[in-house]
Design a protein around this motif. Structure first.
Motif, PDB file in Angstrom:
ATOM      1  N   LEU A  66       0.825  -1.207   0.000  1.00 43.93           N
ATOM      2  CA  LEU A  66       0.000   0.000   0.000  1.00 43.93           C
ATOM      3  C   LEU A  66       0.863   1.263   0.000  1.00 43.93           C
ATOM      4  O   LEU A  66       0.513   2.264  -0.639  1.00 43.93           O
ATOM      5  N   THR A  67       1.991   1.211   0.714  1.00 47.43           N
ATOM      6  CA  THR A  67       2.913   2.349   0.711  1.00 47.43           C
ATOM      7  C   THR A  67       3.495   2.564  -0.687  1.00 47.43           C
ATOM      8  O   THR A  67       3.574   3.692  -1.182  1.00 47.43           O
ATOM      9  N   THR A  68       3.902   1.464  -1.335  1.00 47.72           N
ATOM     10  CA  THR A  68       4.410   1.545  -2.705  1.00 47.72           C
ATOM     11  C   THR A  68       3.343   2.098  -3.643  1.00 47.72           C
ATOM     12  O   THR A  68       3.627   2.941  -4.503  1.00 47.72           O
ATOM     13  N   ASN A  69       2.116   1.653  -3.462  1.00 48.85           N
ATOM     14  CA  ASN A  69       1.024   2.119  -4.318  1.00 48.85           C
ATOM     15  C   ASN A  69       0.739   3.597  -4.114  1.00 48.85           C
ATOM     16  O   ASN A  69       0.322   4.287  -5.051  1.00 48.85           O
ATOM     17  N   SER A  70       0.944   4.083  -2.892  1.00 56.24           N
ATOM     18  CA  SER A  70       0.718   5.514  -2.653  1.00 56.24           C
ATOM     19  C   SER A  70       1.715   6.362  -3.431  1.00 56.24           C
ATOM     20  O   SER A  70       1.383   7.458  -3.912  1.00 56.24           O
TER      21      SER A  70
END
Length: 361
Positions: A66-70
């Motif tokens: 999710l951090t990467t996707n942000s």
């Protein structure tokens, strides 16, 4: 009558042992009340400890994704905003070409609009986020587009070399002496070089024959777009690159319009340049729109991936809570009981320490 030996040392030792155990249990109970989970997972879960670790790793993996996707969302949003600004520049150029007349003031206004639109387009193409250029492909540390209007621009010098070569090869004394047919011939050849369908020649570009005009003089971008893995089996483009057809066509249209919309160019020759530029600006709009559509699809895929990941995370967290969670009421009751036990131990210890035969003599 016989008296036996009595001592308080054994009683005090037992109390110290009990107090130490109670303090340790109170510390664990307080931690469980605060965190809501077992203080010692290994002791509490036993054979379920391995499953607890697996679920914890799954939650951490999803949070990392999710951090990467942000980061991907930030790149996509910034890229879409920059492409929107480029679309505005396309509209300005189209409007300037459509409203042309032969008057000097109209031509000057058009050229100012064209120059402003070209500079705005270049600035948008050179947008960056967190120190990385959005439209440089995988060359994220290099500014993608070279300015045509800056003093000493190698791009402007390359264009001038192409024009001078054409004039010299065809025995034309100056740009203002070009006929409509000659303007059309020159711009058709130049657009082919901008688009990459025709390569450089020597002359006018010594030692650069066979190279691409755009990537040699205009763009430092790589053809490979930046991508991001947004789930276990999905990878999306998170930007486009400045070597796309929309970029090439817009810059070509803006440059040739700016160069040929002058009062010293015959009306027929100007119209020939406007016709070529208008066709190019239409292709630029198509290219920019296609790039925006592709990024819009990527944004939707990231959104769907995030929703799926959030759902998975909730499921894992529910299972973790079932394994790790403690009864808050029971833990609070245990804290209260342990505090009462310690208070009683402290009181008893104090009274034992006050025992002395001296008090009875």
């Amino acid at each position: 009558m016989k008296t036996s030996f009595s001592s308080t040392i054994s009683v005090q030792t037992s109390l110290r042992t009990a107090m130490a155990k109670a303090q340790n249990e109170l510390m664990k109970a307080n931690e469980e009340v605060t965190t809501g989970v077992h203080a010692d997972m290994g002791v509490s879960l036993g054979s379920q400890t391995a499953r607890n670790l697996d679920l914890t790793r799954d939650v951490m993996r999803i949070e990392s994704q999710l951090t990467t996707n942000s980061v991907a969302v930030t790149r996509l949003d910034s890229s879409e905003a920059a492409l929107n600004n480029m679309s505005t520049s396309v509209d300005k150029v189209r409007g300037a070409l459509a409203s042309l007349t032969s008057s000097a003031s109209t031509l000057d206004d058009a050229r100012r609009t064209l120059t402003s639109a070209l500079d705005s387009f270049t600035d948008a193409a050179n947008s960056s986020v967190a120190g990385e250029y959005l439209f440089a492909g995988t060359n994220t540390d290099v500014k993608p587009l070279t300015s045509f209007t800056e003093a000493g621009s190698p791009f402007k010098a390359a264009y001038d070399a192409e024009l001078n070569q054409f004039l010299s090869a065809n025995g034309i004394p100056s740009k203002s002496a070009m006929t409509a047919a000659q303007v059309d011939s020159f711009l058709t050849d130049l657009e082919a070089k901008f688009s990459g369908t025709t390569t450089l020649t020597d002359p006018p570009h010594a030692g650069q024959a066979g190279q691409d005009f755009w990537t040699t003089f205009v763009s430092n971008a790589n053809d490979t777009n930046m991508t991001t893995r947004i789930s276990a089996n999905e990878v999306v483009d998170t930007s486009t690159n400045a070597n796309g057809s929309g970029f090439r066509s817009f810059v070509f249209a803006a440059v040739v319009s700016n160069e040929f919309l002058t009062t010293d160019i015959p009306e027929a020759s100007r119209q020939a340049a406007v016709k070529v530029a208008s066709g190019a600006i239409g292709r630029a709009e198509t290219g920019i729109t296609a790039a925006r559509s592709n990024l819009g699809i990527s944004s939707e895929r990231v959104k769907n991936a995030n929703e799926s990941l959030e759902s998975q995370k909730k499921i894992f967290e529910l299972h973790l809570n079932d394994l790790q969670g403690v009864d808050a009421y029971e833990a609070s009751t245990r804290v209260t009981s342990l505090k009462a036990l310690l208070e009683a131990s402290y009181t008893l210890t104090s009274r034992i320490q006050q025992l002395s035969l001296v008090n009875f003599l």
